[in-house]
Design an enzyme around this catalytic site. Structure first.
Site, mmCIF file in Angstrom:
data_model
loop_
_atom_site.group_PDB
_atom_site.id
_atom_site.type_symbol
_atom_site.label_atom_id
_atom_site.label_comp_id
_atom_site.label_asym_id
_atom_site.label_seq_id
_atom_site.Cartn_x
_atom_site.Cartn_y
_atom_site.Cartn_z
ATOM 1 N N GLU A 112 -14.794 -16.103 -9.833
ATOM 2 C CA GLU A 112 -15.852 -15.730 -10.766
ATOM 3 C C GLU A 112 -16.098 -16.850 -11.777
ATOM 4 O O GLU A 112 -17.250 -17.142 -12.136
ATOM 5 C CB GLU A 112 -15.477 -14.434 -11.501
ATOM 6 C CG GLU A 112 -15.195 -13.253 -10.577
ATOM 7 C CD GLU A 112 -13.726 -13.126 -10.197
ATOM 8 O OE1 GLU A 112 -13.261 -11.988 -10.053
ATOM 9 O OE2 GLU A 112 -13.044 -14.173 -10.045
ATOM 10 N N CYS A 156 -11.314 -12.946 -16.240
ATOM 11 C CA CYS A 156 -12.665 -13.184 -15.747
ATOM 12 C C CYS A 156 -13.659 -12.194 -16.350
ATOM 13 O O CYS A 156 -14.823 -12.531 -16.558
ATOM 14 C CB CYS A 156 -12.701 -13.103 -14.228
ATOM 15 S SG CYS A 156 -11.940 -14.516 -13.411
ATOM 16 N N CYS A 200 -10.318 -9.775 -12.756
ATOM 17 C CA CYS A 200 -9.203 -9.564 -13.675
ATOM 18 C C CYS A 200 -9.741 -9.569 -15.112
ATOM 19 O O CYS A 200 -10.924 -9.825 -15.358
ATOM 20 C CB CYS A 200 -8.151 -10.657 -13.493
ATOM 21 S SG CYS A 200 -8.726 -12.304 -13.957
#
Length: 302
Positions: free
Chosen positions: A230, A258, A255
């Site tokens: 990402e 990100c 996560c």
């Protein structure tokens, strides 16, 4: 569903309620192309060359139906075929892999046509495992999987972009997991990304990240140096190109690290496929920021 269309059978037009026997594969192709909005079935494309002639058309779907080898052997016995298991295995290998001196035995009928089914595998759209105990059970399964679903030949936008995200993940060099992402705006790809070490640094799978490779304890003094998919997709695009209403497709749920960068970039929707250990915390942050988070499952193998 129309009755089978064939250029080998002698079923009359009145019996088949279809076009009747057709003179050649080209006539068959011309007929179904003219009537492409109808549904037809044919069992007469017996060579790779014929299948390749049809597979170019966007309405053609090739289905493969198979079953475990021993189960097929048991079925042959119930049909009254009294051949040994060894003969059955040799014949199976000949049909699947084609003629090969290492596989041919005197017990094999060398006059039988060799189909070489293995050569078709990259052309098949749908693989059906017929490991059912009865024909009605197989038919019920075929109803459940809905072979006529248009998405099998032309994927919807979510499946299209998620497939590209999964493809991007195969470029990952991270030793922990493969992750891919595609940034989209107005159904146009803005950028793609996959996880791994930053450019000019040694790849993670070559020892570039000691944490991912397990050669450095995660004691809090050092962090993993791998960029996430990402992060790469967003950094490649830049905030100006992210624009309004951008959607980020990730094959794995972002996560927390990100998540906050995705929110800051201006992305308004995140679509993911696989779960991740911090899903709930990421979901809470996205909700607070007004970013839509939803899961999209790719079509399952049949």
């Amino acid at each position: 569903m129309k009755p089978p269309v064939s250029y080998f059978t002698t079923i009359s037009e009145a019996q088949s309620e279809g076009p009747g026997p057709l003179a050649s594969p080209r006539h068959l192709l011309d007929y179904v192309t003219e009537h492409w909005e109808d549904n037809f079935v044919t069992l007469d494309l017996k060579t790779k060359e014929l299948v390749e002639l049809f597979v170019k058309r966007p309405f053609f779907l090739l289905a493969s139906v198979d079953a475990p080898l021993y189960q097929r052997y048991q079925r042959s016995i119930t049909l009254g075929l009294e051949n040994s298991l060894e003969w059955f295995v040799i014949e199976n290998d000949r049909i699947v892999f084609g003629p090969d001196a290492r596989l041919m035995q005197e017990s094999v009928d060398e006059q039988a046509p060799t189909i070489a089914l293995r050569s078709f595998r990259n052309l098949v759209n749908v693989h059906v495992a017929n490991n059912f105990d009865s024909i009605p059970a197989l038919y019920s399964h075929l109803d459940d999987i809905n072979l006529l679903n248009p998405g099998r030949l032309r994927p919807d936008w979510d499946t299209y972009f998620m497939t590209l995200a999964s493809l991007a993940s195969h470029r990952s060099n991270c030793m922990k997991r493969r992750v891919g992402a595609v940034l989209v705006r107005e159904k146009r790809i803005v950028s793609t990304g996959y996880n791994g070490t930053p450019r000019w640094l040694k790849n993670c799978n070559e020892g570039g990240c000691r944490i991912c490779n397990g050669t450095l304890p995660t004691d809090g003094e050092r962090e993993c140096i791998c960029l996430h998919a990402e992060e790469n997709a967003i950094s490649e695009a830049g905030r100006e190109r992210v624009g309004i209403g951008a959607v980020l497709y990730c094959n794995t749920c972002p996560c927390e690290r990100c998540t906050i960068k995705i929110i800051q970039s201006g992305v308004k929707e995140v679509v993911y496929n696989l779960e991740y250990k911090v899903d709930q915390h990421s979901a809470a942050l996205f909700k607070e920021a007004g970013v839509i988070l939803r899961k999209h499952a790719l079509p399952a193998e049949i």
